[in-house]
Design an enzyme around this catalytic site. Structure first.
Site, PDB file in Angstrom:
ATOM      1  N   CYS A 161       0.816  -1.226   0.000  1.00 27.85           N
ATOM      2  CA  CYS A 161       0.000   0.000   0.000  1.00 27.85           C
ATOM      3  C   CYS A 161       0.844   1.268   0.000  1.00 27.85           C
ATOM      4  O   CYS A 161       0.330   2.358  -0.246  1.00 27.85           O
ATOM      5  CB  CYS A 161      -0.944  -0.005   1.191  1.00 27.85           C
ATOM      6  SG  CYS A 161      -1.935  -1.497   1.305  1.00 27.85           S
ATOM      7  N   HIS A 194      -2.999   6.905   2.891  1.00 25.91           N
ATOM      8  CA  HIS A 194      -3.489   5.604   2.418  1.00 25.91           C
ATOM      9  C   HIS A 194      -4.882   5.362   2.992  1.00 25.91           C
ATOM     10  O   HIS A 194      -5.145   5.604   4.171  1.00 25.91           O
ATOM     11  CB  HIS A 194      -2.525   4.504   2.876  1.00 25.91           C
ATOM     12  CG  HIS A 194      -3.039   3.125   2.602  1.00 25.91           C
ATOM     13  ND1 HIS A 194      -3.621   2.786   1.399  1.00 25.91           N
ATOM     14  CD2 HIS A 194      -3.094   2.010   3.386  1.00 25.91           C
ATOM     15  CE1 HIS A 194      -3.993   1.513   1.452  1.00 25.91           C
ATOM     16  NE2 HIS A 194      -3.688   1.020   2.632  1.00 25.91           N
ATOM     17  N   ASN A 205     -10.189  -0.077   0.538  1.00 26.24           N
ATOM     18  CA  ASN A 205      -8.723  -0.057   0.529  1.00 26.24           C
ATOM     19  C   ASN A 205      -8.238  -0.652  -0.795  1.00 26.24           C
ATOM     20  O   ASN A 205      -8.369  -1.852  -1.018  1.00 26.24           O
ATOM     21  CB  ASN A 205      -8.222  -0.871   1.723  1.00 26.24           C
ATOM     22  CG  ASN A 205      -6.708  -0.991   1.763  1.00 26.24           C
ATOM     23  OD1 ASN A 205      -6.015  -0.614   0.821  1.00 26.24           O
ATOM     24  ND2 ASN A 205      -6.202  -1.530   2.853  1.00 26.24           N
TER      25      ASN A 205
END
Ligand code: UT7
Length: 311
Positions: free
Chosen positions: A109, A233, A263
């Site tokens: 990520c 993020h 996500n």
């Protein structure tokens, strides 16, 4: 300080939208639990990294007014490559008609910020035009019977064109970190599905974001009150709120898209950045703080001066 600036940008999201209510029919969960515990209402699924990246990359090149043959380097940040071999960047390079070096970068990520730091070094060393894409298809590796993970993940891609500028620097400071001793907190074996120890990842994520962001601001020689927008993020809105509090930056300054994207790993920071740009929240000379964390456990932050006017 590096001399590259972002001149084009675009995103791509797969058509299929999976809502919380649909998930509640698949596992023992509810729309209320998912929204309260994560901030997510829906996510796009069934994406393929090469396809999403091709769509986003093509649109970003058009926005920048840059022809494919002018790109000197292509970096694809992804942790869910189409295949083990070859690198998905090679597939996308061919789809886009690029004639330059291309490689995949896997920092989970944190991948987009790792890619941005990498691209800026190449810009500094003389490359004129670089294409960077963050793209992931987490839905491909999601265990749809595990309610602790399947409610969180989604697919997407965000692309930026970076062009060298000889004027004021736009890339002011950055920080990259990894802590491999925590690698077993979030992983996916070959042929397997994603496994995550959510609570411990949550705890470490808040600290990693704070440390990375502070290090990047320090290297940029700026303080938290100078930041116009934080682009974090998009894993969990509670992680973002906690990190913003520790950084002493009002949470209203955080760019958020996870409500509709979930996500999306390496795509999440460019999706949030581009949403902020396109909705008019970013102005010339604004200082942006991009900050990510993820499996590995990697973390990365960068301070960028927004320079759409090219000065
Ligand atoms: O990008 C990679 C980085 N990933 C992340 O940053 C994720 C970090 N972790 C998180 O975001 C959170 O830890 C989660 C969203 C995964 C979980 O939230 P939490 O507040 O930490 O919940 P928890 O794990 O403490 O679980 C609380 C309760 C448990 O039930 P009991 O033991 O209290 O009875 C879980 O079994 O919630 C239960 N639970 C659920 N209930 C309904 C776990 N998942 C679900 C669910 N629906 N989907």
């Amino acid at each position: 300080m590096a001399f590259g600036r972002i001149t084009g940008w675009a995103i791509d999201l797969p058509e299929r939208i999976l809502t919380n209510d649909e998930l509640a029919q698949m596992v023992d969960t509810s729309d209320e639990w998912i929204r309260e515990r994560s901030g997510i209402s829906a996510r796009h699924i069934d994406g393929k990294v090469s396809e999403m990246s091709t769509n986003a990359g093509k649109a970003a090149l058009e926005k920048a007014g840059v022809k494919p043959e002018e790109i000197d380097l292509f970096i694809l940040a992804t942790t869910t490559a189409d295949k083990v071999v070859p690198a998905t960047s090679s597939i996308v390079q061919n789809n886009l008609g690029l004639s330059c070096g291309a490689f995949d970068l896997n920092a989970a990520c944190s991948g987009f910020v790792y890619g941005l730091v990498t691209a800026m070094q190449f810009a500094d060393s003389g490359m004129e035009k670089i294409l960077l894409i963050g793209s992931d298809s987490l839905s491909t590796f999601t265990d749809w019977e595990d309610r602790t993970t399947c409610v969180l993940f989604g697919d997407g891609a965000g692309a930026v064109v970076i062009e060298r500028t000889s004027e004021q620097p736009c890339f002011l400071g950055w920080d990259l970190m990894a802590d491999g001793s925590a690698a077993d907190l979030l992983y996916c074996e070959h042929g397997g599905k994603i496994v995550m120890h959510g609570q411990e990842v949550f705890r470490r994520a808040v600290i990693a974001m704070e440390n990375a962001a502070n290090a990047a601001m320090e290297k940029a020689g700026i303080t938290n009150d100078q930041i116009s927008l934080v682009v974090p993020h998009q894993a969990n809105v509670r992680i973002i709120d906690a990190a913003m509090k520790r950084l002493g930056i009002p949470k209203e300054k955080a760019a958020l898209v996870m409500d509709t994207t979930g996500n999306t790993s390496a795509a999440s920071i460019p999706l949030a950045l581009i949403d902020s740009i396109d909705s008019g929240q970013v102005e010339q000379d604004d200082l942006l703080l991009l900050v990510g964390f993820g499996a590995g456990m990697t973390s990365a932050a960068a301070v960028v001066r927004w320079n759409s006017a090219g000065n």
